[in-house]
Scaffold this active site. Structure first.
Site, short mmCIF file in Angstrom:
data_model
loop_
_atom_site.label_atom_id
_atom_site.label_comp_id
_atom_site.label_asym_id
_atom_site.label_seq_id
_atom_site.Cartn_x
_atom_site.Cartn_y
_atom_site.Cartn_z
N GLY A 33 0.84 -1.21 0.00
CA GLY A 33 0.00 0.00 0.00
C GLY A 33 0.87 1.25 0.00
O GLY A 33 0.63 2.20 -0.76
N HIS A 34 1.90 1.25 0.86
CA HIS A 34 2.82 2.40 0.90
C HIS A 34 3.55 2.53 -0.43
O HIS A 34 3.78 3.63 -0.93
CB HIS A 34 3.86 2.23 2.02
CG HIS A 34 3.29 2.29 3.40
ND1 HIS A 34 3.30 1.21 4.25
CD2 HIS A 34 2.70 3.30 4.08
CE1 HIS A 34 2.75 1.55 5.39
NE2 HIS A 34 2.37 2.82 5.33
N SER A 185 -2.33 -2.98 5.92
CA SER A 185 -2.05 -2.15 7.09
C SER A 185 -0.78 -2.66 7.74
O SER A 185 -0.52 -3.87 7.73
CB SER A 185 -3.21 -2.26 8.10
OG SER A 185 -2.79 -1.82 9.37
#
Ligand code: PAF
Length: 281
Positions: A33-34, A185
């Site tokens: 995600g990052h 996450s």
């Protein structure tokens, strides 16, 4: 790639790099995600610009000491990921380099942070706003990229930028999910195998409510009941909050006549996960 640990060294480190500067603020423990945010930052920065990534587990946005202590900090892996992703400057300070012992000024948001995570985690968004504003100032960025998974965070930061005339353009990027639907996450690595296997239930519950909404269900009571039915069968999780709010004001709604947000936070043991889905009438 330049790695900076002191606020006072940021200006000199950045002077060697071109503009625009695009900041990706993170608390480290980088995942796909990052990396998607960093990729987006590269597109925005273009060939002349600089992607700046901050890796900082911000103590003042944690409401539980045990959550702060357990937050993963794989710094070597994070630096390697940044290097691999072509990041120009990494800012990775210690808490003492960010906050003076006698600090007395913070940024407070008083409207959008009254519901959802803001209500569940007192002081959380003041901590987020304060550190994000500091990161904007230290990086001198023109743009900053944030994930849409933290929908309320994005809304609160947008409000801060608007209300304080912060000269930074905010870019949001869609939530990146695992193949089974779980939102990525940094906290996911703390789930046990059983909890990890159960966690996609969160997304499934929100999708079930969206399907009910599309089939004509309009009241929060009925929609929240659908979510509870899907997540209720799991003995592994505890609901922290489950709310239906207006997508703009983030206030509770009685009936969905405007874009709304169905948002939830749950605990697997002491690991807190959040997710949401938009409902568009
Ligand atoms: O979303 C996060 O990782 C954090 O809240 C942020 C924006 C980096 C501030 O610490």
């Amino acid at each position: 790639m330049k790695v900076v640990t002191q606020a006072s060294e940021m200006m000199a480190a950045l002077a060697e790099h071109g503009r625009p500067r695009v900041l990706v603020p993170t608390m480290g423990a980088l995942h796909q995600g990052h990396l998607a945010l960093i990729h987006r930052a590269h597109v925005l920065a273009g060939t002349q610009g600089t992607v700046v990534v901050s890796l900082f587990v911000n103590p003042i946005q944690f409401d539980r000491a045990e959550d702060l202590a357990a937050y993963p900090r794989p710094q070597e892996a994070d630096l390697a990921a940044c290097r691999g992703a072509g990041v120009g400057v990494v800012f990775a300070p210690e808490a003492a380099a960010m906050y003076a012992a006698d600090r007395s000024v913070t940024v407070q948001e008083t409207q959008l942070s009254r519901s959802l995570c803001g209500a569940a985690r007192p002081g959380h968004f003041d901590g987020v706003c304060t550190v994000v504003l500091k990161l904007f100032l230290l990086s001198g960025c023109e743009m900053a990229v944030f994930g849409e998974k933290d929908f309320q965070q994005l809304a609160v930061i947008r409000r801060m930028v608007r209300d304080l005339n912060v000269p930074v353009t905010l870019i949001s990027h869609p939530t990146v999910r695992e193949a089974d639907g779980l939102a990525m996450s940094s906290r996911n690595v703390r789930l046990s195998a059983a909890q990890r296997a159960d966690a996609p239930r969160l997304r499934q519950a929100l999708l079930a409510a969206q399907a009910a909404f599309q089939a004509g269900t309009r009241t929060p009571t009925d929609l929240l009941a659908v979510v509870r039915q899907v997540i209720g069968v799991s003995g592994l999780l505890r609901v922290d909050y489950l709310s239906l709010v207006d997508a703009e004001s983030l206030e509770s709604v009685e009936r969905i006549e405007r874009p709304a947000l169905l948002a939830t936070a749950v605990f697997y043991g002491d690991v807190r996960l959040i997710d949401h889905i938009r409902l568009q009438p």
